[in-house]
Design an enzyme around this catalytic site. Sequence first.
Site, PDB file in Angstrom:
ATOM      1  N   TYR A  65       0.503  -0.786   0.231  1.00 51.06           N
ATOM      2  CA  TYR A  65      -0.084   0.113  -0.023  1.00 51.06           C
ATOM      3  C   TYR A  65       0.901   1.287   0.160  1.00 51.06           C
ATOM      4  O   TYR A  65       0.019   2.324   0.223  1.00 51.06           O
ATOM      5  CB  TYR A  65      -1.235  -0.167   1.653  1.00 51.06           C
ATOM      6  CG  TYR A  65      -1.796  -1.243   1.438  1.00 51.06           C
ATOM      7  CD1 TYR A  65      -2.724  -1.672  -0.552  1.00 51.06           C
ATOM      8  CD2 TYR A  65      -1.493  -2.401   2.454  1.00 51.06           C
ATOM      9  CE1 TYR A  65      -3.410  -2.462   0.293  1.00 51.06           C
ATOM     10  CE2 TYR A  65      -2.572  -3.382   2.291  1.00 51.06           C
ATOM     11  CZ  TYR A  65      -3.223  -3.703   1.580  1.00 51.06           C
ATOM     12  OH  TYR A  65      -4.132  -4.861   0.714  1.00 51.06           O
ATOM     13  N   ASN A 111     -12.692   2.004  -3.776  1.00 49.95           N
ATOM     14  CA  ASN A 111     -12.743   0.495  -3.584  1.00 49.95           C
ATOM     15  C   ASN A 111     -12.469   0.910  -2.180  1.00 49.95           C
ATOM     16  O   ASN A 111     -12.685   0.878  -1.117  1.00 49.95           O
ATOM     17  CB  ASN A 111     -10.620   1.118  -2.782  1.00 49.95           C
ATOM     18  CG  ASN A 111      -9.916  -0.159  -2.534  1.00 49.95           C
ATOM     19  OD1 ASN A 111     -10.083  -0.285  -1.769  1.00 49.95           O
ATOM     20  ND2 ASN A 111      -8.581   0.646  -2.036  1.00 49.95           N
ATOM     21  N   ASP A 142     -25.049  -5.202  -4.191  1.00 51.96           N
ATOM     22  CA  ASP A 142     -26.549  -5.070  -4.569  1.00 51.96           C
ATOM     23  C   ASP A 142     -26.710  -3.510  -4.466  1.00 51.96           C
ATOM     24  O   ASP A 142     -27.421  -3.249  -4.790  1.00 51.96           O
ATOM     25  CB  ASP A 142     -27.490  -5.810  -3.774  1.00 51.96           C
ATOM     26  CG  ASP A 142     -27.191  -7.400  -4.040  1.00 51.96           C
ATOM     27  OD1 ASP A 142     -27.035  -7.594  -4.934  1.00 51.96           O
ATOM     28  OD2 ASP A 142     -27.867  -7.880  -3.067  1.00 51.96           O
ATOM     29  N   HIS A 187      -7.957  -0.412  -6.631  1.00 51.23           N
ATOM     30  CA  HIS A 187      -7.492  -1.409  -5.375  1.00 51.23           C
ATOM     31  C   HIS A 187      -5.772  -1.085  -5.463  1.00 51.23           C
ATOM     32  O   HIS A 187      -5.448  -0.829  -6.580  1.00 51.23           O
ATOM     33  CB  HIS A 187      -7.097  -2.767  -5.773  1.00 51.23           C
ATOM     34  CG  HIS A 187      -8.456  -3.518  -5.630  1.00 51.23           C
ATOM     35  ND1 HIS A 187      -9.433  -3.376  -4.391  1.00 51.23           N
ATOM     36  CD2 HIS A 187      -8.748  -4.021  -6.322  1.00 51.23           C
ATOM     37  CE1 HIS A 187     -10.742  -3.726  -4.603  1.00 51.23           C
ATOM     38  NE2 HIS A 187     -10.743  -4.381  -5.532  1.00 51.23           N
ATOM     39  N   SER A 192      -3.223  -1.955  -4.099  1.00 52.53           N
ATOM     40  CA  SER A 192      -2.639  -3.394  -4.014  1.00 52.53           C
ATOM     41  C   SER A 192      -2.853  -4.175  -5.923  1.00 52.53           C
ATOM     42  O   SER A 192      -4.156  -3.854  -6.333  1.00 52.53           O
ATOM     43  CB  SER A 192      -2.169  -3.756  -3.483  1.00 52.53           C
ATOM     44  OG  SER A 192      -3.525  -4.438  -2.957  1.00 52.53           O
ATOM     45  N   ARG A 218      -7.832 -12.846  -2.468  1.00 51.47           N
ATOM     46  CA  ARG A 218      -8.225 -11.685  -3.394  1.00 51.47           C
ATOM     47  C   ARG A 218      -8.157 -11.525  -5.217  1.00 51.47           C
ATOM     48  O   ARG A 218      -8.488 -10.130  -5.269  1.00 51.47           O
ATOM     49  CB  ARG A 218      -6.913 -10.608  -3.121  1.00 51.47           C
ATOM     50  CG  ARG A 218      -6.224 -10.327  -1.175  1.00 51.47           C
ATOM     51  CD  ARG A 218      -5.152  -9.990  -1.006  1.00 51.47           C
ATOM     52  NE  ARG A 218      -4.586  -9.416  -0.155  1.00 51.47           N
ATOM     53  CZ  ARG A 218      -5.416  -9.271   0.655  1.00 51.47           C
ATOM     54  NH1 ARG A 218      -6.327  -7.955   1.624  1.00 51.47           N
ATOM     55  NH2 ARG A 218      -4.960  -9.632   2.191  1.00 51.47           N
TER      56      ARG A 218
HETATM   57  C1  DQA Z   1      -7.093  -3.439  -1.236  1.00 53.60           C
HETATM   58  C2  DQA Z   1      -7.446  -4.659  -1.515  1.00 53.60           C
HETATM   59  C3  DQA Z   1      -7.868  -5.492  -0.035  1.00 53.60           C
HETATM   60  O1  DQA Z   1      -7.215  -6.810  -0.978  1.00 53.60           O
HETATM   61  C4  DQA Z   1      -7.496  -4.988   1.177  1.00 53.60           C
HETATM   62  O2  DQA Z   1      -8.045  -5.784   1.888  1.00 53.60           O
HETATM   63  C5  DQA Z   1      -7.586  -3.692   0.993  1.00 53.60           C
HETATM   64  C6  DQA Z   1      -7.572  -2.976  -0.079  1.00 53.60           C
HETATM   65  C7  DQA Z   1      -6.268  -2.243  -1.766  1.00 53.60           C
HETATM   66  O3  DQA Z   1      -6.390  -0.895  -2.142  1.00 53.60           O
HETATM   67  O4  DQA Z   1      -5.222  -2.686  -2.481  1.00 53.60           O
HETATM   68  O5  DQA Z   1      -7.740  -3.768   2.460  1.00 53.60           O
HETATM   69  O6  DQA Z   1      -8.338  -2.851  -1.108  1.00 53.60           O
END
Ligand code: DQA
Length: 140
Positions: A17, A68, A81, A94, A96, A105
């Site tokens: 992150y 996000n 929904d 995201h 990451s 994920r």
């Molecule tokens: C996230 C990726 C998700 O898997 C994770 O739970 C997050 C952040 C990202 O911004 O990369 O909290 O959404």
Amino acid sequence: MHGVNLDQLGRREAQHYGTVTLDELERRITAFGAELGMVTRFVQTNSETEFVEHLHGLEGMADGIVLNPGAWTHYSYAIRDALAIAGLPAVEVHLSDVDAREEFRRVSVVRDLCIATVKGRGPDGYRDALVRLSEELANP
Ligand code: DQA
């Protein structure tokens, strides 16, 4: 719209992150939006209920959504929904590269409702998302 645990940016795993805090990220997104002539508004909550209710209230308040949802991405059918109910063009972001991490994920329950997904680009991913959204709003 920032979901669960995104208020903790700056103290989350830097390899995924980076080190930017949520305040810094929102300042950067505001600047990206301004460059594109877009006005951005933000919400972050760790409550799934609040996130859903915010989506319920967006009609007439916004032209599009960049979201996000954090970990909710991977399993929250309630958010899926509510996103369908909002009925606005949405881009999933995201920080990451969720497809290059743990198996769980790789699933996104909102992806097919979104016009695009941006992942693994860090804060710049939000610029990509706003560009994609502005293109969609110009040519729906
Ligand atoms: C996230 C990726 C998700 O898997 C994770 O739970 C997050 C952040 C990202 O911004 O990369 O909290 O959404």
